[in-house]
Design a protein around this motif. Structure first.
Motif, PDB file in Angstrom:
ATOM      1  N   PRO A 261       0.848  -1.203   0.000  1.00  0.00           N
ATOM      2  CA  PRO A 261       0.000   0.000   0.000  1.00  0.00           C
ATOM      3  C   PRO A 261       0.885   1.255   0.000  1.00  0.00           C
ATOM      4  N   PRO A 262       0.732   2.139  -0.990  1.00  0.00           N
ATOM      5  CA  PRO A 262       1.678   3.244  -1.129  1.00  0.00           C
ATOM      6  C   PRO A 262       1.785   4.119   0.122  1.00  0.00           C
ATOM      7  N   GLY A 263       0.686   4.223   0.864  1.00  0.00           N
ATOM      8  CA  GLY A 263       0.708   5.049   2.083  1.00  0.00           C
ATOM      9  C   GLY A 263       1.697   4.554   3.128  1.00  0.00           C
ATOM     10  N   THR A 264       2.050   3.263   3.086  1.00  0.00           N
ATOM     11  CA  THR A 264       2.983   2.724   4.089  1.00  0.00           C
ATOM     12  C   THR A 264       4.438   2.991   3.708  1.00  0.00           C
ATOM     13  N   MET A 305      10.801  -9.991   4.224  1.00  0.00           N
ATOM     14  CA  MET A 305       9.514 -10.701   4.219  1.00  0.00           C
ATOM     15  C   MET A 305       9.432 -11.567   2.973  1.00  0.00           C
ATOM     16  N   PRO A 306       8.742 -12.719   3.076  1.00  0.00           N
ATOM     17  CA  PRO A 306       8.517 -13.527   1.875  1.00  0.00           C
ATOM     18  C   PRO A 306       7.497 -12.808   0.997  1.00  0.00           C
ATOM     19  N   LEU A 307       7.801 -12.678  -0.286  1.00  0.00           N
ATOM     20  CA  LEU A 307       6.878 -11.988  -1.192  1.00  0.00           C
ATOM     21  C   LEU A 307       5.761 -12.927  -1.621  1.00  0.00           C
ATOM     22  N   ARG A 308       4.605 -12.351  -1.851  1.00  0.00           N
ATOM     23  CA  ARG A 308       3.592 -13.102  -2.604  1.00  0.00           C
ATOM     24  C   ARG A 308       3.877 -12.802  -4.059  1.00  0.00           C
ATOM     25  N   ILE A 309       4.263 -13.815  -4.772  1.00  0.00           N
ATOM     26  CA  ILE A 309       4.750 -13.595  -6.136  1.00  0.00           C
ATOM     27  C   ILE A 309       4.225 -14.677  -7.061  1.00  0.00           C
ATOM     28  N   GLY A 310       3.949 -14.313  -8.284  1.00  0.00           N
ATOM     29  CA  GLY A 310       3.526 -15.304  -9.267  1.00  0.00           C
ATOM     30  C   GLY A 310       2.564 -14.691 -10.268  1.00  0.00           C
ATOM     31  N   GLY A 311       2.539 -15.273 -11.473  1.00  0.00           N
ATOM     32  CA  GLY A 311       1.604 -14.819 -12.500  1.00  0.00           C
ATOM     33  C   GLY A 311       1.780 -13.353 -12.865  1.00  0.00           C
ATOM     34  N   GLY A 312       2.984 -12.832 -12.681  1.00  0.00           N
ATOM     35  CA  GLY A 312       3.229 -11.435 -13.044  1.00  0.00           C
ATOM     36  C   GLY A 312       2.843 -10.440 -11.971  1.00  0.00           C
ATOM     37  N   LYS A 313       2.518 -10.936 -10.766  1.00  0.00           N
ATOM     38  CA  LYS A 313       2.133 -10.030  -9.670  1.00  0.00           C
ATOM     39  C   LYS A 313       3.070 -10.221  -8.477  1.00  0.00           C
ATOM     40  N   VAL A 314       3.284  -9.114  -7.766  1.00  0.00           N
ATOM     41  CA  VAL A 314       4.102  -9.149  -6.548  1.00  0.00           C
ATOM     42  C   VAL A 314       3.374  -8.383  -5.457  1.00  0.00           C
ATOM     43  N   TRP A 315       3.422  -8.920  -4.260  1.00  0.00           N
ATOM     44  CA  TRP A 315       2.868  -8.177  -3.130  1.00  0.00           C
ATOM     45  C   TRP A 315       3.733  -8.433  -1.897  1.00  0.00           C
ATOM     46  N   LEU A 316       4.074  -7.348  -1.231  1.00  0.00           N
ATOM     47  CA  LEU A 316       4.860  -7.455   0.002  1.00  0.00           C
ATOM     48  C   LEU A 316       3.892  -7.434   1.178  1.00  0.00           C
ATOM     49  N   PRO A 317       3.749  -8.556   1.885  1.00  0.00           N
ATOM     50  CA  PRO A 317       2.793  -8.562   2.983  1.00  0.00           C
ATOM     51  C   PRO A 317       3.246  -7.659   4.129  1.00  0.00           C
ATOM     52  N   GLN A 318       2.302  -7.271   4.921  1.00  0.00           N
ATOM     53  CA  GLN A 318       2.614  -6.449   6.091  1.00  0.00           C
ATOM     54  C   GLN A 318       3.630  -7.165   6.978  1.00  0.00           C
ATOM     55  N   PRO A 319       4.663  -6.462   7.444  1.00  0.00           N
ATOM     56  CA  PRO A 319       5.691  -7.143   8.241  1.00  0.00           C
ATOM     57  C   PRO A 319       5.133  -7.804   9.504  1.00  0.00           C
ATOM     58  N   ALA A 331       7.918 -20.826   3.662  1.00  0.00           N
ATOM     59  CA  ALA A 331       7.876 -19.645   4.513  1.00  0.00           C
ATOM     60  C   ALA A 331       6.471 -19.528   5.073  1.00  0.00           C
ATOM     61  N   LEU A 332       6.386 -19.230   6.351  1.00  0.00           N
ATOM     62  CA  LEU A 332       5.071 -19.148   6.987  1.00  0.00           C
ATOM     63  C   LEU A 332       4.999 -17.853   7.774  1.00  0.00           C
ATOM     64  N   VAL A 333       4.090 -16.971   7.358  1.00  0.00           N
ATOM     65  CA  VAL A 333       3.886 -15.729   8.105  1.00  0.00           C
ATOM     66  C   VAL A 333       2.986 -16.076   9.289  1.00  0.00           C
ATOM     67  N   LYS A 334       3.488 -15.814  10.514  1.00  0.00           N
ATOM     68  CA  LYS A 334       2.866 -16.420  11.691  1.00  0.00           C
ATOM     69  C   LYS A 334       1.393 -16.084  11.867  1.00  0.00           C
ATOM     70  N   ASN A 335       1.068 -14.790  11.843  1.00  0.00           N
ATOM     71  CA  ASN A 335      -0.327 -14.434  12.138  1.00  0.00           C
ATOM     72  C   ASN A 335      -1.275 -14.745  11.000  1.00  0.00           C
ATOM     73  N   LYS A 336      -0.697 -15.109   9.858  1.00  0.00           N
ATOM     74  CA  LYS A 336      -1.573 -15.405   8.716  1.00  0.00           C
ATOM     75  C   LYS A 336      -1.926 -16.902   8.660  1.00  0.00           C
ATOM     76  N   GLY A 337      -1.342 -17.685   9.588  1.00  0.00           N
ATOM     77  CA  GLY A 337      -1.653 -19.110   9.649  1.00  0.00           C
ATOM     78  C   GLY A 337      -1.060 -19.913   8.524  1.00  0.00           C
TER      79      GLY A 337
END
Ligand code: GAL
Length: 337
Positions: A261-264, A305-319, A331-337
């Motif tokens: 999110p650009p605001g972050t 952070m592990p990126l969500r990546i694939g199919g031409g898209k990238v997203w950096l999850p909240q730390p 890779a397992l982001v703890k609060n995301k289960g």
């Protein structure tokens, strides 16, 4: 160890009594936790000094090189430190591999930033590239240093402008086929991706010029697509980092889009490298960013952070705290289960 070697039966019976032991062991060696922005310390208990850094995997070991901004160092010199790890979470200090005195006579406030190390299998040499500059960033060149061992003392070789172009922030990319590339910011035009020469001591050819003004350039090749990302030009202050994709390094590249999110403002960080961990089960691409503290650079932190990546898209999850198993690649982001 003594009990295990000399009295295996006793050890096994202990394990039977306490079946939790192997599980605990699995936690330690399997998937340690990585806490973005925490105070990361080395085996000596000292805060890790590897800012604007990069990672070289050599054998089964990851070597992390970066700017050493420790307090109390000689102000006329510039330093790079090297740490090693087999799990990307526990880091052992190896050596202050660069302790350099202004080799180009750039004067007070000279700069040696964003060191990246490549291993050249043909020459058997380790080759470090870094951004070398004067205090006003007008020299705009790369420095090249070499060493016979991964964490020995690197020797300054030369500086140059890649293919004659200005070069400030640099990034490192080694493709799946082992070809080594340098990413560099060429202020008047954008940033370039160039192939290193056979001995890695120079540039062989340009792959592309991406006409966007971006620093902290980083690249990953994932599932047949190249993802390039970087920050815009705001010095130590964070900004929304962006990415583009292509099926070839020569382009054409897609338009740039936000990775978070650009605001972050990339959660307060700036990209330095994308590290691909290919395991037995999964491939994880790690966003390695610096959270700069311009008034206390030594205390700048790391946001990985592990990126969500694939199919031409990238997203950096909240730390968040996350675990990484370098063997399986999971890779397992703890609060995301
Ligand atoms: C940043 C750059 C850093 C450092 C800093 C100095 O944009 O990425 O490596 O050069 O500017 O202001």
């Amino acid at each position: 160890m003594f009990v295990f070697k000399t009295r295996p039966k006793a050890w096994f019976s202990l394990a039977a009594l306490f079946p939790v032991l192997p599980l605990l062991n699995g936690c330690v060696t399997g998937a340690p936790t990585i806490s973005p922005e925490a105070r990361w310390t080395d085996d000596r208990g000292l805060q890790i000094q590897a800012h604007g850094g990069g990672i070289l995997k050599y054998g089964d070991t990851y070597y992390w090189f970066g700017e050493d901004r420790s307090r109390g160092l000689d102000r006329s010199k510039r330093y790079v430190s090297c740490y090693c790890s087999t799990d990307l979470a526990h880091w052992k200090f190896c050596n202050r591999v660069v302790q350099l005195s202004d080799p180009e006579h750039l004067g007070w406030g000279w700069v040696l930033e964003r060191p990246k190390v490549y291993y050249n299998a043909k020459t058997g040499k380790f080759v470090m590239y870094a951004h070398i500059d004067n205090a006003r960033y007008q020299f705009a060149r790369v420095a090249v240093l070499t060493c016979d061992t991964v964490d020995g003392n690197y020797r300054y070789l030369k500086s140059f402008r890649p293919l004659g172009h200005e070069s400030r922030d640099i990034g490192q990319f080694v493709d799946d086929d082992g070809t080594a590339y340098l990413i560099f910011e060429d202020r008047p035009y954008g940033f370039r991706i160039a192939k290193l020469s056979e001995d890695y001591l120079g540039i062989e050819k340009e792959m592309c010029l991406i006409p966007e003004h971006m620093e902290g350039g980083a690249l990953a090749h994932y599932d047949g697509i190249y993802y390039v990302l970087g920050s815009s030009l705001s010095g130590w202050r964070p900004n929304p980092n962006k990415y583009a994709t292509a099926t070839r390094l020569t382009g054409p590249w897609s338009k740039f889009q936000d990775i978070a999110p650009p605001g972050t403002k990339t959660y307060g960080s700036q990209s330095t490298m994308l590290l691909k961990v290919t395991g037995t089960k999964e491939t994880t691409v790690i966003f390695m960013g610096d959270v700069w503290k311009p008034r206390a650079l030594w205390d700048s932190r790391y946001l990985w952070m592990p990126l969500r990546i694939g199919g031409g898209k990238v997203w950096l999850p909240q730390p968040e705290d996350w675990t990484l198993n370098v063997k399986t690649g999971e890779a397992l982001v703890k609060n995301k289960g």
